[in-house]
Design a protein around this motif. Structure first.
Motif: not given
Length: 436
Positions: A104-107, A155-157, A218-221, A261-265
């Motif tokens: 999942l992502g958010l643009v 970007l990673l959250l 907050f966010l990492a590339v 989300n960094l934690h997405s499986p």
């Protein structure tokens, strides 16, 4: 200060465009496999496609002539209604299905004033790997003066509680469907939903709250670091020419990105392998052995670095490296080699295929633990370049959404269900940003 990740006016192909031919993979993939891009061209044919508005790095030898064609295609797509505004002051919720699962992502748009790729920065948005300054000017020539952008930046959250994106996905059935398409050349399936109005405002408030709680980072590339650095460079060119009011909301101050989300499986960190097209494999192993010995380390049998060529494999570990990553030891050695012809390849099979009958050899690496990423960056450093990949090559972001970054007026808009019908607005892109 406003949040670093914000709603946007987002352009998408109009109802008459075949999105399966519009969407193409990130330009920095398959750089040593031009046959991939030739097949993409064959599939696209004469259909409108993002392939016309990007510069695949496999074709960089074509020089600035291709840049002129890209600009012409961008202008044509805006003027003939190929691209229309499908999201107003909102986000796109993205669902990408690959063999790794559902990601999942958010643009939305990123405030470039809050992004910094300098190691040790305290900016809310930070690079994960070293930025090669020499790679920015050629990309600036592509972006400078372009009327629109289409991102492959991800970007990673760090959201282990899954507070932002996943709740939106739970309500996807209530959101307007923007596209649902099978991607070309094994890219999986891509579905997008409009997040507008009250839902967009609540999402923006949640983002701002989470940024305040983040402690500053907050966010990492994750992908597209050099593309984002290019957007920053272009903005820094424009900023001195603007008034304080214009600086606050000029379209070029922002860049369209996807947050994941960094934690997405389904988000799996994979290694990026090296393929060396010049030199002798055994000779390079001997030179690497001498290099690590001078640093008080040693090469011993193992699997951290696997040299492979035409069925011959030599697996090695770097003993005595302390807290350094094997890829750090290797990359510093490779960077010191003059005249080295090399490429970075995602996927072991693709890397090995480039060694078949070509005199090249591969250096295969292992993956890093994604959960250590934010801690490592927060500690003040960046990882060696090309340390990890978010998925295999075919799982990279495909170009779909676009956004105006120039000052042109007469932007068409269309609701998701409007088909080919468009409605012209008299607001310029600058005025649209001023509303925020």
């Amino acid at each position: 200060m406003q949040a670093c990740f914000l709603p946007a006016d987002i352009l998408l192909p109009s109802g008459g465009v075949d999105c399966a031919k519009w969407a193409v993979i990130a330009c920095d993939q398959f750089t040593s496999q031009p046959e991939y891009w030739r097949e993409a061209e064959r599939i696209v044919g004469d259909s409108p496609s993002a392939l016309e508005i990007i510069y695949p790095e496999a074709y960089l030898s074509q020089g600035d002539a291709r840049i002129r064609r890209i600009r012409e295609a961008m202008t044509r797509d805006l003027e003939n209604g190929t691209l229309v505004r499908r999201v107003t002051d909102g986000f796109v919720l993205v669902r990408r299905v690959t063999h790794s699962g559902e990601r999942l992502g958010l643009v939305g748009r990123l405030d470039l004033e809050q992004y910094d790729y300098t190691p040790g920065t305290d900016a809310p948005v930070r690079a994960t790997e070293g930025t090669i300054l020499s790679r920015i000017p050629p990309r600036v020539r592509i972006r400078r003066g372009a009327p629109i952008e289409s991102p492959h930046v991800m970007l990673l959250l760090d959201d282990p509680a899954m507070r932002l994106i996943e709740p939106l996905a739970d309500r996807a059935a209530d959101l307007p469907l923007l596209y649902d398409v099978e991607l070309m050349l094994g890219g999986g399936r891509l579905t997008g939903y409009a997040v507008e109005g009250g839902q967009a405002r609540r999402t923006a408030e949640q983002i701002a709250q989470m940024q305040r709680e983040s402690g500053g980072f907050f966010l990492a590339v994750g992908d597209g670091n050099h593309s984002l650095a290019t957007a920053k460079a272009c903005w820094e060119e424009i900023r001195p020419t603007l008034s304080p009011q214009e600086r606050a909301c000029h379209p070029a101050r922002f860049a369209l990105v996807e947050v994941v989300n960094l934690h997405s499986p389904a988000l799996i960190f994979r290694p990026i392998h090296r393929v060396v097209f010049s030199g002798d494999m055994q000779g390079m192993i001997a030179a690497l052995e001498e290099d690590v010995r001078r640093q008080g380390m040693a090469l011993v049998p193992g699997e951290e670095l696997v040299f492979a060529q035409e069925g011959v494999r030599c697996g090695l570990d770097v003993s005595g490296r302390g807290g350094r990553l094997p890829v750090d030891v290797l990359q510093r050695f490779l960077d010191a080699q003059s005249g080295l012809r090399m490429d970075y390849v995602h996927g072991e099979a693709d890397a090995l295929s480039l060694t078949e009958g070509k005199g090249a050899f591969a250096i295969l690496l292992g993956a890093i633990d994604k959960h250590s990423l934010f801690g490592a960056i927060a500690a003040g450093g960046v990882l060696p370049r090309k340390t990890f990949s978010m998925g295999e090559s075919t799982e990279k972001r495909y170009y779909m959404e676009c956004r105006r970054i120039g000052m042109q007026a007469e932007e068409p808009s269309a609701r998701p269900d409007a088909g080919d019908e468009t409605q012209t607005t008299q607001k310029s892109a600058f005025e649209s940003e001023q509303r925020r």
